[in-house]
Every structure is written in C-alpha cells, then in structure tokens.
Write an enzyme that holds these catalytic residues in place. Structure first.
Site, PDB file in Angstrom:
ATOM      1  N   ASP A 133       0.820  -1.210   0.000  1.00 53.27           N
ATOM      2  CA  ASP A 133       0.000   0.000   0.000  1.00 53.27           C
ATOM      3  C   ASP A 133       0.852   1.258   0.000  1.00 53.27           C
ATOM      4  O   ASP A 133       0.481   2.281   0.584  1.00 53.27           O
ATOM      5  CB  ASP A 133      -0.936  -0.017   1.215  1.00 53.27           C
ATOM      6  CG  ASP A 133      -2.068   0.995   1.096  1.00 53.27           C
ATOM      7  OD1 ASP A 133      -2.370   1.402  -0.045  1.00 53.27           O
ATOM      8  OD2 ASP A 133      -2.627   1.384   2.131  1.00 53.27           O
ATOM      9  N   CYS A 188     -19.038 -11.747  -9.388  1.00 51.46           N
ATOM     10  CA  CYS A 188     -20.033 -10.795  -8.864  1.00 51.46           C
ATOM     11  C   CYS A 188     -21.399 -11.013  -9.512  1.00 51.46           C
ATOM     12  O   CYS A 188     -22.437 -10.799  -8.871  1.00 51.46           O
ATOM     13  CB  CYS A 188     -19.571  -9.357  -9.094  1.00 51.46           C
ATOM     14  SG  CYS A 188     -18.206  -8.823  -8.041  1.00 51.46           S
ATOM     15  N   CYS A 191     -25.108  -9.185  -8.898  1.00 53.38           N
ATOM     16  CA  CYS A 191     -25.189  -8.577  -7.556  1.00 53.38           C
ATOM     17  C   CYS A 191     -24.758  -7.112  -7.616  1.00 53.38           C
ATOM     18  O   CYS A 191     -23.754  -6.761  -8.245  1.00 53.38           O
ATOM     19  CB  CYS A 191     -24.301  -9.347  -6.576  1.00 53.38           C
ATOM     20  SG  CYS A 191     -24.305  -8.665  -4.897  1.00 53.38           S
ATOM     21  N   CYS A 198     -24.155   1.636  -0.641  1.00 49.76           N
ATOM     22  CA  CYS A 198     -23.208   2.682  -0.224  1.00 49.76           C
ATOM     23  C   CYS A 198     -24.003   3.936   0.097  1.00 49.76           C
ATOM     24  O   CYS A 198     -24.696   4.483  -0.778  1.00 49.76           O
ATOM     25  CB  CYS A 198     -22.197   2.970  -1.324  1.00 49.76           C
ATOM     26  SG  CYS A 198     -21.091   4.355  -0.938  1.00 49.76           S
ATOM     27  N   CYS A 241     -14.370   2.798   6.498  1.00 49.85           N
ATOM     28  CA  CYS A 241     -15.730   2.292   6.317  1.00 49.85           C
ATOM     29  C   CYS A 241     -15.638   0.878   5.763  1.00 49.85           C
ATOM     30  O   CYS A 241     -14.772   0.580   4.939  1.00 49.85           O
ATOM     31  CB  CYS A 241     -16.495   3.186   5.352  1.00 49.85           C
ATOM     32  SG  CYS A 241     -18.179   2.630   4.971  1.00 49.85           S
ATOM     33  N   CYS A 244     -19.102  -1.518   1.986  1.00 47.81           N
ATOM     34  CA  CYS A 244     -19.061  -2.237   0.710  1.00 47.81           C
ATOM     35  C   CYS A 244     -18.406  -3.597   0.853  1.00 47.81           C
ATOM     36  O   CYS A 244     -18.554  -4.459  -0.021  1.00 47.81           O
ATOM     37  CB  CYS A 244     -18.381  -1.404  -0.375  1.00 47.81           C
ATOM     38  SG  CYS A 244     -16.646  -1.046  -0.080  1.00 47.81           S
TER      39      CYS A 244
END
Length: 369
Positions: A133, A188, A191, A198, A241, A244
């Site tokens: 990161d 996915c 979906c 969000c 958060c 998601c």
C-alpha cells in the site's frame, strides 16, 4: 511446480499469507485509459499522489529496468460482526476492521520482505523490492494478473475463499515467473449490493470509485472540512468504512466477534483526547494516519449523528477548550443536529469564536435549530 515457486508459496503460507500468485511484468496498457479518465474526472479528489509518476504505475519496470516478475501476496484480516448495541444511545463510533490492532503496514511489509529474502537467498545476485500500500504501484491490477482474485464491483480484489478481507503486498523481482493458471473468473454476477447500499453513492457501474464521496476518504484522507451534505450519511464511522465489504456475499462467512468496546469506541472519550493521549492510544495503529485533528473532527460528526442530548456537553466543551478550529467547527455543526435550548446557548457562544469557519458553522446551525 517450479521449485522456487513452490518454496516461496510454502514460506509465504507459513508467514500467514493465504494467497500467493505470480505474474510476468508488462505495461498495463489496458488500464491506462481508465486511469487517466478517472484522474481527469477528479476521481482521486485531493489525493494528488495518485496522479504522480503515471508511467511507473503503468509499468513497474520504470522503477528498475531489471524487474521481470511480480509475486502478489494476500494477508488476511478479520471482518467484524457489529455488536448488538444502540450506537446512538451509547454514543459509540466505528473503526474499519483493517485498522483495528497493529498498523498493517508494519506487520505485512515485514513478512512480505521475508518472502523476498527467500528469492535472494535461493537466487544469489537477484534483486527484489517490496510494496504494501505504498509507492506508485497498481496493487489490485497486479493481484488480478497474478490470479489471486477478481475485480469486484466494490473495486476490491475478491477471492472465493477469502472474500475481500485481506491486505495486498507485491514483490517485484528480476527473477522470471509466469502466471501458470487461467485468469480468476469474475463472480459478482448481477449482484449490486455494494453499489446500491453505499450511503454516499461513491460506487458506480464500471468499477468506478468517487473518492470525494467515499466515507473512507472523508474520514482519513480529507484534511479539511467534511462537506455538510455528506456528514449525516457518515453515521458513526470515525475512521474508514466497511459497508461495501460487509454487504458483499463473498464476505458472509468471514466475520469474527468482538466486544463493543473493541469495535465501537466511546465517542465522548475520544473527543476528550489531547495530543499526548492520542499518541499513546494510536501510536501503533493505522488510525494515526488521520491525525488527532482529523479523528476528532470525525468524532464530532458522529456525535451529531447520534442526535443524543447527552452529546451536547462534550461537544460544547470542545468548542470552549479545543485548540483546533477544524474540530470546533464540526462540533458546532453537531450541536445543530442535536438541537435544543442547551445546544443553542453553546452555539450562540460559538458565534464569538476567533475562527471564521467556526462562526460560520455556528450561524448555520442556529438557522436550523
């Protein structure tokens, strides 16, 4: 399997990496148009560093012409099952699961470097560089190229066994490795939970993330005032958060239990932290990235979102004693959200604040109180 790959995979697994993949380096030309368009549309908000060194992001060989391959690693962390408490009544904030415990940069990078050391030990004279990161690296793109997962609609890398709750690390090396499996198929389907649930609408079709609408961006990367229209939507998130991630079906089986005090810290206690106390509490935590002024700004917003009259006293005290105008101004907004005669008196006193932004927030709060 190639003996070196087999050894690296075994060592990585022993160090806690649940995902290990390999890919040959090449220019990521298929991502260039999307990346440049996203920047042009302001998708990176105030994170100007995401626009730096585009050539190095698109081709890691610009970092070092000797590089030939990347080893992508996935290090798991625990999702959190939210305790059954009334966060408004108890005035509790919430921190993203990845930031609980010791800063992942320190933990994961140390272990990823240990994997890189194995390459140099078994291939004397070889070179490696490790990223977690950090740096101009498209980590998700290389994770996908290394076949450890697929791009989810929440813009995370998803894996069928581990969902999206894992950190990524990359080891660039001059040793040549090929990806030996087929690309990880997208799962996915139809979906849309992450997009539809969000609260700020930060996610859009086409794997687009609007950073300026993202709660994680606003509570961590944004160094200034949180836009007023977003504050009620932030709820009690005070650092990052997980929405998601939480709503993704591939994460349904990855939650662990924590006590309310671990996962949902008490907001009034946080709002009272001075610089020394903040440093002691978060010195080894990723939360320190927000800095004290950013975290307490977020805490003030969350207290306003509780609409709890018991939050008036700590918010009024912050306006009277806090040295940071950013915190005082958000405390004034929060008092306006709670309302009532006591909050109004505190806001009237805030009209005499030495800072223009605080006076402006107090005046706006009084208009609606």
């Amino acid at each position: 399997m190639d003996p070196l790959r087999e050894t690296l995979t075994r060592v990585a697994n022993e160090l806690g990496f649940v995902l290990v993949g390999f890919a040959r380096l090449r220019p990521l030309s298929e991502h260039e148009d999307f990346y440049r368009r996203w920047l042009a549309d302001g998708g990176n908000a105030s994170m100007t560093y995401l626009a730096r060194e585009p050539e190095r992001r698109l081709d890691p060989r610009q970092l070092d012409a000797r590089y030939r391959s990347v080893v992508s690693l996935g290090y798991p962390y625990a999702a959190r099952a939210t305790p059954e408490v009334d966060w408004r009544a108890e005035m509790r904030g919430r921190i993203a699961a990845y930031a609980l415990g010791r800063d992942y940069h320190d933990v994961v990078k140390k272990r990823a470097r240990a994997v890189g050391n194995v390459i140099r030990q078994l291939r004397p004279g070889s070179t490696t560089r490790t990223y977690v990161d950090t740096g101009p690296v498209f980590e998700r793109e290389w994770a996908s190229a290394s076949r450890i997962g697929w791009f989810g609609k929440n813009t995370m890398i998803l894996n069928r066994e581990h969902g999206s709750y894992f950190f990524l690390a990359e080891i660039f090396t001059d040793v040549e490795f090929d990806a030996t499996t087929e690309p990880y198929r997208e799962h996915c389907g139809s979906c849309r939970r992450c997009l539809d649930l969000c609260p700020t609408g930060a996610l859009a079709d086409g794997y687009v993330m609007r950073s300026d609408l993202c709660i994680s961006y606003q509570t961590i990367e944004n160094r200034g005032a949180i836009p007023r229209e977003l504050r009620p939507k932030i709820g009690n998130w005070i650092f990052g958060c997980d929405i998601c991630n939480d709503v993704c079906p591939w994460n349904d089986d990855h939650a662990s239990d924590d006590s309310a005090d671990d996962l949902l810290p008490r907001l009034p206690e946080l709002l009272a932290l001075d610089d020394e106390q903040f440093g002691i509490r978060f010195t080894v935590s990723a939360v320190k990235r927000a800095k004290r002024r950013g975290l307490l700004r977020n805490v003030a917003v969350a207290l306003g979102n509780t609409r709890n009259p018991d939050a008036i006293a700590p918010l009024a005290r912050a306006i009277e004693t806090e040295s940071e105008p950013l915190i005082r101004s958000h405390a004034a907004w929060a008092l306006g959200e709670i309302g009532g005669a006591t909050a109004r008196r505190a806001l009237e006193r805030a009209l005499r604040d030495r800072d223009t932004a605080v006076r402006r927030e107090a005046a706006a709060a009084l208009e609606t109180n």
